[in-house]
Design an enzyme around this catalytic site. Structure first.
Site, mmCIF file in Angstrom:
data_model
loop_
_atom_site.group_PDB
_atom_site.id
_atom_site.type_symbol
_atom_site.label_atom_id
_atom_site.label_comp_id
_atom_site.label_asym_id
_atom_site.label_seq_id
_atom_site.Cartn_x
_atom_site.Cartn_y
_atom_site.Cartn_z
ATOM 1 C CB ILE A 240 123.489 -43.695 -29.763
ATOM 2 C CG1 ILE A 240 122.183 -43.946 -29.002
ATOM 3 C CG2 ILE A 240 124.267 -45.004 -29.920
ATOM 4 C CD1 ILE A 240 121.208 -44.856 -29.731
ATOM 5 N NE ARG B 23 113.338 -49.158 -35.868
ATOM 6 C CZ ARG B 23 113.665 -49.089 -34.585
ATOM 7 N NH1 ARG B 23 114.834 -49.578 -34.181
ATOM 8 N NH2 ARG B 23 112.844 -48.547 -33.713
ATOM 9 C CG ASP C 13 120.536 -55.649 -31.583
ATOM 10 O OD1 ASP C 13 120.509 -56.802 -31.094
ATOM 11 O OD2 ASP C 13 119.885 -54.696 -31.108
ATOM 12 C CD GLU D 11 114.156 -56.614 -35.679
ATOM 13 O OE1 GLU D 11 113.623 -56.473 -34.546
ATOM 14 O OE2 GLU D 11 115.089 -55.892 -36.069
ATOM 15 C CG HIS E 108 115.580 -54.981 -31.893
ATOM 16 N ND1 HIS E 108 114.749 -54.608 -32.912
ATOM 17 C CD2 HIS E 108 116.003 -53.828 -31.326
ATOM 18 C CE1 HIS E 108 114.664 -53.289 -32.962
ATOM 19 N NE2 HIS E 108 115.425 -52.794 -32.002
#
Length: 315
Positions: free
Chosen positions: A151, A233, A257, A262, A281
Site C-alpha cells: 500500500i 487499525r 477510517d 467499531e 472503514h
C-alpha cells in the site's frame, strides 16, 4: 464440505462456493458469539471480514475446520497461533484492496489541503467566499509513510506524480529494498518522519509494538500544520491524545477510517470535531477491490478444501 460465512459476501462468491459445497451465510453471525460457536461445530471452512472474532473459544469448537478465509488483509481478529496449532489454514486477500486504499489516502490529502467538500457545502448555503477557500498546493509538500509495503508503495507512486516528497519509516526492510531503491521513498527514522511530514499516513498492522504508536509524544513532534491519516487499525492511534493534540493546536487535524471500537457509537468523543474527519472503514472498500477480494478468497478456500496448495496461506 460445509462453508460458514459470518459476515456479508457478494452473491457471485456465494454461488461459486456453493457449486460443490453446502454454504450457510449469516451476515450478522459475528455479533452473536454463542451462535457462532454453535454453528462452527459443523463447518469445514469459515469466511470472515474484520468483525468476527475468531478466538480460542471459537477455534477449539471448530473441530472440523480446515481453513479460514479473511475477506481483507488484517488478521488481528483471528487467533493465528491457535489456528496454526490446530493445523487450520488462514488465507487472506493480500494486496487485493491496495489500490483502493492508496486512492483513498490521496483523496483525503487533496481534500485536506483544498477543502473542496466544505467549499461546496458553503456555496449551497448561499455563500461565495473565495478567500476562505483559497487553500494550498500539495506540490512540494512532504508525505510520511509509516510502513512502506504494498500500500505504501502504491501511495508513494501517486504522491510523487503530484510533486510530493515521500519519506518512510520501515524497520523491517533494509535500504536496498525496492520502496527505497526504485519507488522513490526516502528511508528515515521515525522521529524525523514526525518532524518533517506535512501528511502522515499509517500502514502498519496492529500489534503490541504498534499499539498507541501515535500518542502525546508523537503528536508533540509533528508539525502544527500536520495532518494524520489512519487507514490501518484504530488502536495504533491513542484517540484521547489525538483529540488533545488537535484541540491544543499541536497538529492541524486527522482523517480516520478506523477506530479502536467499531462501529462508532453516536456519542463518541471524536465525532463532530471540525478538524477530525471519520469515515466508516471504507478505504479499501470499492466495487473493484471487493471483486478482487471475493475472487481471491473463494479460489484459495476451495484450493485448501480440495487438498491443493495455496500460495495465500498465512505463514
Amino acid at each position: 464440505m460445509n462453508i460458514l460465512i459470518s459476515e456479508g459476501m457478494p452473491y457471485y462468491g456465494i454461488s461459486r462456493l456453493g457449486k460443490m459445497n453446502q454454504v450457510e451465510v449469516i451476515p450478522d453471525l459475528w455479533a452473536n458469539k454463542e451462535k457462532l460457536i454453535n454453528k462452527i461445530k459443523e463447518a469445514d471452512a469459515l469466511i470472515v471480514r474484520n468483525q468476527t472474532i475468531v478466538d480460542q473459544d471459537v477455534l477449539s469448537t471448530g473441530k472440523r475446520l480446515k481453513v479460514i478465509g479473511r475477506l481483507g488483509v488484517g488478521l488481528d481478529n483471528i487467533d493465528v497461533k491457535r489456528a496454526s496449532a490446530q493445523n487450520i489454514k488462514i488465507v487472506s486477500a493480500q494486496n487485493a484492496n491496495s489500490i483502493s486504499v492508496a486512492e483513498y489516502v490521496m483523496s483525503v490529502i487533496l481534500n485536506a489541503i483544498r477543502t473542496i467538500s466544505r467549499a461546496i457545502e458553503d456555496v449551497n448555503l448561499g455563500n461565495w467566499d473565495r478567500q476562505r477557500f483559497t487553500g494550498n498546493e500539495v506540490f512540494g509538500k512532504t508525505l510520511g509513510l509509516v510502513g512502506t509495503g504494498d500500500i505504501g508503495h502504491r501511495i508513494a507512486k501517486r504522491a510523487i506524480a503530484f510533486g510530493i516528497k515521500v519519506i518512510g519509516y520501515e524497520p523491517y526492510l533494509n535500504d536496498l529494498s525496492f520502496p527505497f531503491m526504485e519507488t522513490g521513498i526516502e528511508k528515515v527514522a521515525f522521529d524525523r518522519l514526525l518532524e518533517e511530514s506535512d501528511f502522515i499516513s499509517i500502514h502498519t498492522p496492529l500489534t503490541e509494538e504498534t499499539r498507541s504508536m501515535f500518542s502525546h509524544r508523537e503528536f508533540a513532534l509533528m508539525k502544527k500544520e500536520g495532518i494524520l491519516v489512519n487507514t490501518s487499525r484504530g488502536g495504533i492511534v491513542d484517540e484521547y491524545a489525538l483529540l488533545d493534540a488537535v484541540e491544543s493546536g499541536k497538529i492541524a487535524g486527522a482523517y480516520l477510517d478506523v477506530l479502536e471500537q467499531e462501529p462508532v457509537e453516536p456519542n463518541h468523543f471524536l465525532l463532530n470535531n471540525k478538524q477530525i474527519f471519520i469515515t466508516p472503514h471504507i478505504a479499501g472498500l470499492t466495487i473493484e477491490s471487493q471483486e478482487r477480494t471475493t475472487d481471491m478468497i473463494c479460489e484459495e478456500v476451495l484450493k485448501v478444501l480440495n487438498g491443493r496448495n495455496s500460495l495465500m496461506v498465512v505463514k
